[in-house]
Design a protein around this motif. Structure first.
Motif, PDB file in Angstrom:
ATOM      1  N   ARG A  10      12.896   3.639  -0.247  1.00 23.87           N
ATOM      2  CA  ARG A  10      12.021   4.646  -0.850  1.00 23.87           C
ATOM      3  C   ARG A  10      12.654   5.091  -2.156  1.00 23.87           C
ATOM      4  O   ARG A  10      13.732   5.679  -2.169  1.00 23.87           O
ATOM      5  CB  ARG A  10      11.805   5.841   0.082  1.00 23.87           C
ATOM      6  CG  ARG A  10      10.912   6.922  -0.520  1.00 23.87           C
ATOM      7  CD  ARG A  10      10.368   7.855   0.533  1.00 23.87           C
ATOM      8  NE  ARG A  10       9.407   7.174   1.394  1.00 23.87           N
ATOM      9  CZ  ARG A  10       8.120   6.993   1.106  1.00 23.87           C
ATOM     10  NH1 ARG A  10       7.630   7.451  -0.048  1.00 23.87           N
ATOM     11  NH2 ARG A  10       7.327   6.386   1.945  1.00 23.87           N
ATOM     12  N   ARG A  69       7.544  -6.534  -2.209  1.00 25.88           N
ATOM     13  CA  ARG A  69       6.339  -5.934  -1.622  1.00 25.88           C
ATOM     14  C   ARG A  69       6.544  -4.438  -1.588  1.00 25.88           C
ATOM     15  O   ARG A  69       7.615  -3.952  -1.199  1.00 25.88           O
ATOM     16  CB  ARG A  69       6.091  -6.444  -0.203  1.00 25.88           C
ATOM     17  CG  ARG A  69       4.883  -5.794   0.480  1.00 25.88           C
ATOM     18  CD  ARG A  69       4.617  -6.374   1.863  1.00 25.88           C
ATOM     19  NE  ARG A  69       5.671  -6.054   2.808  1.00 25.88           N
ATOM     20  CZ  ARG A  69       5.704  -6.490   4.073  1.00 25.88           C
ATOM     21  NH1 ARG A  69       4.740  -7.285   4.515  1.00 25.88           N
ATOM     22  NH2 ARG A  69       6.696  -6.166   4.876  1.00 25.88           N
ATOM     23  N   THR A  90       4.805  -0.172  -1.269  1.00 32.56           N
ATOM     24  CA  THR A  90       3.801   0.764  -0.773  1.00 32.56           C
ATOM     25  C   THR A  90       3.467   1.734  -1.893  1.00 32.56           C
ATOM     26  O   THR A  90       4.369   2.297  -2.530  1.00 32.56           O
ATOM     27  CB  THR A  90       4.318   1.542   0.443  1.00 32.56           C
ATOM     28  OG1 THR A  90       4.642   0.618   1.485  1.00 32.56           O
ATOM     29  CG2 THR A  90       3.271   2.522   0.944  1.00 32.56           C
ATOM     30  N   TYR A  91       2.187   1.893  -2.156  1.00 34.42           N
ATOM     31  CA  TYR A  91       1.744   2.818  -3.188  1.00 34.42           C
ATOM     32  C   TYR A  91       1.858   4.268  -2.711  1.00 34.42           C
ATOM     33  O   TYR A  91       1.989   4.552  -1.518  1.00 34.42           O
ATOM     34  CB  TYR A  91       0.296   2.535  -3.571  1.00 34.42           C
ATOM     35  CG  TYR A  91       0.059   1.189  -4.217  1.00 34.42           C
ATOM     36  CD1 TYR A  91       0.605   0.876  -5.457  1.00 34.42           C
ATOM     37  CD2 TYR A  91      -0.738   0.227  -3.584  1.00 34.42           C
ATOM     38  CE1 TYR A  91       0.366  -0.355  -6.053  1.00 34.42           C
ATOM     39  CE2 TYR A  91      -0.987  -0.997  -4.161  1.00 34.42           C
ATOM     40  CZ  TYR A  91      -0.436  -1.295  -5.405  1.00 34.42           C
ATOM     41  OH  TYR A  91      -0.671  -2.516  -5.988  1.00 34.42           O
ATOM     42  N   GLY A 123      -0.284   5.376   0.132  1.00 35.19           N
ATOM     43  CA  GLY A 123      -0.019   4.822   1.452  1.00 35.19           C
ATOM     44  C   GLY A 123      -0.458   3.388   1.656  1.00 35.19           C
ATOM     45  O   GLY A 123      -0.135   2.785   2.688  1.00 35.19           O
ATOM     46  N   THR A 124      -1.181   2.807   0.711  1.00 41.53           N
ATOM     47  CA  THR A 124      -1.602   1.414   0.838  1.00 41.53           C
ATOM     48  C   THR A 124      -0.495   0.489   0.334  1.00 41.53           C
ATOM     49  O   THR A 124       0.458   0.929  -0.323  1.00 41.53           O
ATOM     50  CB  THR A 124      -2.903   1.155   0.065  1.00 41.53           C
ATOM     51  OG1 THR A 124      -2.685   1.475  -1.318  1.00 41.53           O
ATOM     52  CG2 THR A 124      -4.033   2.022   0.616  1.00 41.53           C
ATOM     53  N   ALA A 125      -0.618  -0.800   0.649  1.00 41.34           N
ATOM     54  CA  ALA A 125       0.459  -1.747   0.363  1.00 41.34           C
ATOM     55  C   ALA A 125       0.074  -2.753  -0.698  1.00 41.34           C
ATOM     56  O   ALA A 125      -1.105  -3.116  -0.850  1.00 41.34           O
ATOM     57  CB  ALA A 125       0.856  -2.485   1.643  1.00 41.34           C
ATOM     58  N   THR A 126       1.060  -3.223  -1.422  1.00 38.96           N
ATOM     59  CA  THR A 126       0.883  -4.338  -2.339  1.00 38.96           C
ATOM     60  C   THR A 126       1.001  -5.642  -1.550  1.00 38.96           C
ATOM     61  O   THR A 126       1.515  -5.656  -0.434  1.00 38.96           O
ATOM     62  CB  THR A 126       1.968  -4.359  -3.435  1.00 38.96           C
ATOM     63  OG1 THR A 126       3.199  -4.841  -2.883  1.00 38.96           O
ATOM     64  CG2 THR A 126       2.187  -2.985  -4.031  1.00 38.96           C
ATOM     65  N   TYR A 148       9.595   0.037  -1.651  1.00 39.23           N
ATOM     66  CA  TYR A 148       9.461  -1.416  -1.726  1.00 39.23           C
ATOM     67  C   TYR A 148      10.498  -2.082  -0.832  1.00 39.23           C
ATOM     68  O   TYR A 148      11.492  -1.469  -0.413  1.00 39.23           O
ATOM     69  CB  TYR A 148       9.604  -1.910  -3.176  1.00 39.23           C
ATOM     70  CG  TYR A 148      10.962  -1.644  -3.782  1.00 39.23           C
ATOM     71  CD1 TYR A 148      12.033  -2.519  -3.586  1.00 39.23           C
ATOM     72  CD2 TYR A 148      11.182  -0.509  -4.573  1.00 39.23           C
ATOM     73  CE1 TYR A 148      13.277  -2.273  -4.137  1.00 39.23           C
ATOM     74  CE2 TYR A 148      12.422  -0.260  -5.129  1.00 39.23           C
ATOM     75  CZ  TYR A 148      13.470  -1.143  -4.905  1.00 39.23           C
ATOM     76  OH  TYR A 148      14.694  -0.891  -5.447  1.00 39.23           O
TER      77      TYR A 148
END
Length: 460
Positions: free
Chosen positions: A116, A143, A145-146, A149-152, A201
């Motif tokens: 984080r 990879r 996390t925005y 809360g959503t992910a790349t 990430y």
């Protein structure tokens, strides 16, 4: 020289595209009137802001490696821990887009814990230190996390081999989820003004080797610099605290113009590998005679040609991939390297005082850097010291000869062209700046002062 980059002809796949997008998003507010340099805020305020703008996380110790999730790897302990292939997790085919060959490779993987970031970030740049003997290579992915809360997706940050006989090292274009994109070596939020940020990430390493062998790459360091640098045409003036000059070899890229044009059009675009080679040799490393046997013996300074060849990114079609230059530096014995951002010239002075030169990336008009004699949309130089008045002593590879490489540039001009994120280009349009990007190279066993200076700028 003209206003095209003298040392980095940036293809449309890279920061020129990002610059256009950012300029379009911010031009309305930013193009009004850039504040005068003399009105910059104080240095203490600048340092406080800088500390909240950049987050570095590098995995390098045995404890770090054990903290991740491995599949087919083992951790090497000892004086320089690392990851190697143990029992491969499987095999896969790789179709190299630059050689036209499809080959089968055994592989093993390691995935970092979720990090984080202390800085909810608009950009992130990964870098790695690895030995990749012939018959091996590695891939680094990110990879995230925005902030919502959503992910790349998993993004490829680079496919790396120190040589070019097995695969051609490459970045990967066309990676995006319509919220973020990869621009050669940089993860970037597509619309920073929306408030969306990269909150956390993971990095994933894949280690490849020829099937049926005991070969293995060894990864000694992997990590990323995450940052959120505000839009700015000017930056605060930093307090001058150090007057020292390091003795660094001097190499001109311009003496190599026309040599090996297959590597980014020859020396006119070799600022990054030329700068890298200067610092590698400052630390007492250099290629062997056997390494240089491929270079035309009529060419002076063949090690510069060597650096260009072995930093060349076959997708970017250039030698200016930032983490590829760092990885090249660590192909030499017992070297560390990272790509990061610094917050001020005071940070650079701290490193210079400890004996660590700094390779910086900047863009400017010829009128913005007195004595340069050229303008550029992107150029790498090496800061090797500071005068008693605080002016910057730089080895500038965009010079007509090796003896002309050492330059003294005005401190206030230098810090602005390096640290700003917005500028006006030769056409009067708003373009981007690098916001303090730099390469740091140092030996595996630094002095206590060097270790302290690196820690003070967030690098361990």
């Amino acid at each position: 020289m003209n206003n095209a980059a003298p040392s980095r002809n940036t293809p449309a796949s890279r920061r020129t595209v990002l610059a256009t997008a950012l300029a379009a998003a911010g031009a309305g507010a930013l193009s009004a009137a850039a504040p005068a340099l003399a009105s910059a805020p104080s240095a203490p305020a600048a340092r406080r802001r800088a500390s909240t703008q950049v987050d570095n996380r590098f995995w390098t110790s045995a404890t770090d490696w054990r903290g991740g999730t491995g599949n087919g790897v083992k951790v090497l302990t000892g004086s320089r821990p690392g990851l190697v292939v143990a029992t491969p997790a499987g095999s896969t085919d790789y179709a190299d887009p630059h050689t036209g060959r499809t080959s089968t490779w055994e592989y093993a993987t390691w995935t970092s814990p979720v990090h984080r970031s202390k800085v909810p970030a608009t950009e992130a740049i990964a870098s790695w230190n690895a030995d990749t003997p012939a018959g091996t290579w590695i891939q680094t992915e990110l990879r995230g996390t925005y902030s919502d809360g959503t992910a790349t997706p998993w993004y490829v940050m680079g496919r790396w081999a120190a040589g070019d006989g097995d695969i051609h090292r490459t970045s990967v274009d066309g990676q995006s989820d319509d919220r973020s994109s990869i621009w050669t070596d940089t993860f970037a939020i597509d619309a920073p003004a929306s408030g969306l940020r990269l909150a956390s990430y993971q990095l994933r390493l894949t280690l490849y080797r020829k099937p049926g062998t005991t070969l293995t790459p060894t990864v000694h360091r992997v990590g990323a610099m995450a940052s959120d640098i505000p839009d700015r045409f000017t930056v605060p003036a930093a307090e001058h605290v150090v007057a020292r000059e390091l003795t660094v070899p001097r190499y001109s890229q311009n003496t190599h113009v026309g040599q090996y044009p297959e590597y980014d059009n020859g020396g006119e675009a070799w600022c990054s590998p030329t700068s890298s080679q200067m610092i590698i040799e400052y630390w007492g490393r250099k290629p062997t005679a056997a390494d240089l046997a491929w270079v035309n013996p009529a060419f002076a300074d063949p090690q510069v040609c060597h650096a260009a060849r072995y930093t060349f990114d076959y997708q970017y079609d250039g030698c200016g991939n930032w983490p590829f230059n760092a990885a090249y530096a660590t192909s030499y014995r017992d070297m560390n390297a990272v790509v990061t951002r610094l917050g001020s010239l005071t940070d650079v002075e701290r490193l210079i005082r400890a004996g660590i030169p700094v390779i910086t990336s900047q863009s400017f008009l010829s009128s913005e850097l007195t004595g340069a004699g050229y303008g550029t949309s992107g150029h790498l130089m090496t800061v090797i010291g500071f005068t008693a008045d605080g002016d910057v002593i730089a080895n500038d590879p965009a010079s007509p000869s090796n003896t002309a490489v050492r330059r003294v540039y005005k401190r206030r001009e230098w810090e602005n062209i390096w640290l700003r994120t917005k500028r006006y280009n030769a056409s009067g349009a708003v373009s981007s700046g690098t916001g303090g990007v730099c390469y740091l190279y140092w030996p595996v066993e630094p002095t206590a002062a060097q270790r302290g200076a690196l820690a003070a700028v967030g690098v361990r």
